[in-house]
Scaffold this motif. Structure first.
Motif, PDB file in Angstrom:
ATOM      1  N   VAL A   1       0.959  -1.463  -0.011  1.00 37.04           N
ATOM      2  CA  VAL A   1      -0.120  -0.238  -0.041  1.00 37.04           C
ATOM      3  C   VAL A   1       0.898   1.261   0.034  1.00 37.04           C
ATOM      4  O   VAL A   1       0.489   2.226  -0.606  1.00 37.04           O
ATOM      5  N   GLN A   2       1.998   1.246   0.671  1.00 37.44           N
ATOM      6  CA  GLN A   2       2.929   2.516   0.757  1.00 37.44           C
ATOM      7  C   GLN A   2       3.439   2.756  -0.913  1.00 37.44           C
ATOM      8  O   GLN A   2       3.667   3.749  -1.180  1.00 37.44           O
ATOM      9  N   GLY A   3       3.755   1.472  -1.540  1.00 40.41           N
ATOM     10  CA  GLY A   3       4.509   1.669  -2.866  1.00 40.41           C
ATOM     11  C   GLY A   3       3.227   2.055  -3.758  1.00 40.41           C
ATOM     12  O   GLY A   3       3.468   3.173  -4.621  1.00 40.41           O
ATOM     13  N   VAL A   4       1.931   1.681  -3.674  1.00 44.92           N
ATOM     14  CA  VAL A   4       0.947   2.236  -4.671  1.00 44.92           C
ATOM     15  C   VAL A   4       0.660   3.692  -4.251  1.00 44.92           C
ATOM     16  O   VAL A   4       0.305   4.460  -5.096  1.00 44.92           O
ATOM     17  N   MET A   5       0.700   3.911  -2.915  1.00 48.00           N
ATOM     18  CA  MET A   5       0.260   5.529  -2.567  1.00 48.00           C
ATOM     19  C   MET A   5       1.468   6.337  -3.039  1.00 48.00           C
ATOM     20  O   MET A   5       1.156   7.454  -3.390  1.00 48.00           O
ATOM     21  N   PHE A   6       2.794   6.026  -2.992  1.00 46.78           N
ATOM     22  CA  PHE A   6       3.821   6.782  -3.440  1.00 46.78           C
ATOM     23  C   PHE A   6       3.774   6.820  -4.800  1.00 46.78           C
ATOM     24  O   PHE A   6       4.215   8.082  -5.328  1.00 46.78           O
ATOM     25  N   ILE A   7       3.271   5.881  -5.744  1.00 44.97           N
ATOM     26  CA  ILE A   7       3.314   6.029  -7.118  1.00 44.97           C
ATOM     27  C   ILE A   7       2.244   7.100  -7.569  1.00 44.97           C
ATOM     28  O   ILE A   7       2.484   8.149  -8.210  1.00 44.97           O
ATOM     29  N   SER A   8       1.123   7.052  -6.930  1.00 48.18           N
ATOM     30  CA  SER A   8       0.060   8.019  -7.235  1.00 48.18           C
ATOM     31  C   SER A   8       0.388   9.356  -6.719  1.00 48.18           C
ATOM     32  O   SER A   8       0.038  10.277  -7.361  1.00 48.18           O
ATOM     33  N   TRP A   9       1.153   9.513  -5.434  1.00 43.97           N
ATOM     34  CA  TRP A   9       1.654  10.637  -5.158  1.00 43.97           C
ATOM     35  C   TRP A   9       2.629  11.505  -6.301  1.00 43.97           C
ATOM     36  O   TRP A   9       2.580  12.686  -6.402  1.00 43.97           O
ATOM     37  N   LEU A  10       3.395  10.469  -6.574  1.00 45.16           N
ATOM     38  CA  LEU A  10       4.478  10.996  -7.614  1.00 45.16           C
ATOM     39  C   LEU A  10       3.940  11.478  -8.622  1.00 45.16           C
ATOM     40  O   LEU A  10       4.292  12.722  -9.126  1.00 45.16           O
ATOM     41  N   VAL A  11       3.162  11.032  -9.409  1.00 38.21           N
ATOM     42  CA  VAL A  11       2.446  11.329 -10.816  1.00 38.21           C
ATOM     43  C   VAL A  11       1.643  12.622 -10.587  1.00 38.21           C
ATOM     44  O   VAL A  11       1.709  13.539 -11.435  1.00 38.21           O
ATOM     45  N   THR A  12       1.114  12.629  -9.323  1.00 36.72           N
ATOM     46  CA  THR A  12       0.313  13.955  -9.215  1.00 36.72           C
ATOM     47  C   THR A  12       1.331  15.207  -8.911  1.00 36.72           C
ATOM     48  O   THR A  12       0.825  16.190  -9.426  1.00 36.72           O
ATOM     49  N   VAL A  13       2.344  14.920  -8.289  1.00 33.81           N
ATOM     50  CA  VAL A  13       3.332  15.946  -8.009  1.00 33.81           C
ATOM     51  C   VAL A  13       3.850  16.471  -9.229  1.00 33.81           C
ATOM     52  O   VAL A  13       4.191  17.439  -9.542  1.00 33.81           O
ATOM     53  N   LEU A  14       3.983  15.472 -10.068  1.00 31.04           N
ATOM     54  CA  LEU A  14       4.509  15.576 -11.379  1.00 31.04           C
ATOM     55  C   LEU A  14       3.794  16.461 -12.242  1.00 31.04           C
ATOM     56  O   LEU A  14       4.190  17.609 -12.800  1.00 31.04           O
ATOM     57  N   ALA A  15       2.352  16.258 -12.101  1.00 24.05           N
ATOM     58  CA  ALA A  15       1.566  17.158 -12.753  1.00 24.05           C
ATOM     59  C   ALA A  15       1.600  18.634 -12.519  1.00 24.05           C
ATOM     60  O   ALA A  15       1.365  19.533 -13.230  1.00 24.05           O
ATOM     61  N   PHE A  16       1.434  18.695 -11.062  1.00 20.20           N
ATOM     62  CA  PHE A  16       1.652  19.990 -10.379  1.00 20.20           C
ATOM     63  C   PHE A  16       2.695  20.903 -10.737  1.00 20.20           C
ATOM     64  O   PHE A  16       3.023  22.138 -10.754  1.00 20.20           O
TER      65      PHE A  16
ATOM     66  N   ASN B   1      -5.769   6.376  -4.136  1.00 24.00           N
ATOM     67  CA  ASN B   1      -6.342   7.846  -4.001  1.00 24.00           C
ATOM     68  C   ASN B   1      -5.911   8.727  -2.895  1.00 24.00           C
ATOM     69  O   ASN B   1      -5.662   9.759  -2.986  1.00 24.00           O
ATOM     70  N   LEU B   2      -5.422   8.053  -1.622  1.00 22.97           N
ATOM     71  CA  LEU B   2      -4.768   8.892  -0.596  1.00 22.97           C
ATOM     72  C   LEU B   2      -3.695   9.561  -1.151  1.00 22.97           C
ATOM     73  O   LEU B   2      -3.448  10.749  -0.869  1.00 22.97           O
ATOM     74  N   GLY B   3      -2.846   9.018  -2.013  1.00 22.50           N
ATOM     75  CA  GLY B   3      -1.601   9.609  -2.609  1.00 22.50           C
ATOM     76  C   GLY B   3      -2.090  10.859  -3.564  1.00 22.50           C
ATOM     77  O   GLY B   3      -1.457  11.876  -3.389  1.00 22.50           O
ATOM     78  N   ILE B   4      -2.902  10.474  -4.246  1.00 23.87           N
ATOM     79  CA  ILE B   4      -3.460  11.813  -5.111  1.00 23.87           C
ATOM     80  C   ILE B   4      -4.083  12.868  -4.347  1.00 23.87           C
ATOM     81  O   ILE B   4      -3.707  14.286  -4.317  1.00 23.87           O
ATOM     82  N   MET B   5      -5.035  12.538  -3.286  1.00 21.73           N
ATOM     83  CA  MET B   5      -5.454  13.478  -2.287  1.00 21.73           C
ATOM     84  C   MET B   5      -4.249  14.149  -1.479  1.00 21.73           C
ATOM     85  O   MET B   5      -4.472  15.610  -1.053  1.00 21.73           O
TER      86      MET B   5
END
Length: 213
Positions: free
Chosen positions: A77-92, A150-154
């Motif tokens: 779950v940590q890896g999935v959360m990190f991936i979603s967080w990373l791509v969202t940070v990339l977009a911003f 979802n938590l990573g994106i949020m």
């Protein structure tokens, strides 16, 4: 005339103009540099990047649920959360650099690619306000993986909101002649953005939220 005497003062000649004569006004010149067609194409691509990947991701979640779960079941779950967080940070990050440097297409590409990746993940994880119910119905016992994404994106989105409030607060509170005004410069502002993003990542990852999903 100085004290009743006429004095001659040498006046430097104006240098030769480097801009050729033109019948265009300043407004016409600015419009010619604005490239409205390019921005219109970019806006259309951005709209497609928001809609299409989300639809594709959601379709995969509905039609190929078991295959999707099998593909990501080996991740934590940590890896999935990190991936979603990373791509969202990339977009911003692409969006921020695009605002600072509007002439480079590189930042537009980075922004669009980041949005595509984020929306694709959001579609597969059924991201919305009450996503816990949807992910549990769709994925059952494997729902924590989707919830973590979802938590990573949020988390990345919440960090951007905090950064915006802090940055605007600094602009209002710090005087222009203050040494602290350096915090509003581009390099310091970008550093502050990443610090807040990493702080949000750590809060979600190690603050017990992942265990709650």
């Amino acid at each position: 005339m100085v004290r009743g005497k006429v004095e001659h003062v040498d006046v430097s000649k104006h240098p030769e103009p480097t801009i050729p004569d033109s019948d265009l006004s300043l407004a016409d010149i600015e419009r010619s540099k604005s490239h409205p067609v390019q921005w219109a194409v970019f806006a259309i691509l951005l709209l497609l990047a928001i809609i299409v990947p989300y639809g594709i991701g959601r379709d995969i979640a509905v039609r190929n649920t078991s295959d999707l779960v099998a593909a990501v079941s080996k991740l934590s779950v940590q890896g999935v959360m990190f991936i979603s967080w990373l791509v969202t940070v990339l977009a911003f990050t692409g969006l921020g650099m695009l605002i600072v440097d509007t002439r480079r297409w590189l930042w537009r590409v980075v922004f669009v690619l980041g949005v595509i990746a984020e929306q694709f993940i959001a579609g597969m994880c059924l991201l919305r306000f009450n996503f816990w119910y949807s992910t549990y119905v769709m994925y059952g016992s494997d729902a924590p993986l989707a919830n973590a994404a979802n938590l990573g994106i949020m988390a990345a989105g919440a960090a951007v909101a905090v950064y915006a409030l802090v940055f605007v607060g600094l602009l209002v509170a710090i005087r222009k002649d203050s040494p602290l005004n350096a915090l509003t410069h581009s390099w310091a502002s970008l550093t502050m953005f990443f610090v807040i993003e990493v702080a949000a990542l750590c809060i979600v990852m190690f603050g017990g939220l992942l265990e709650a999903v």
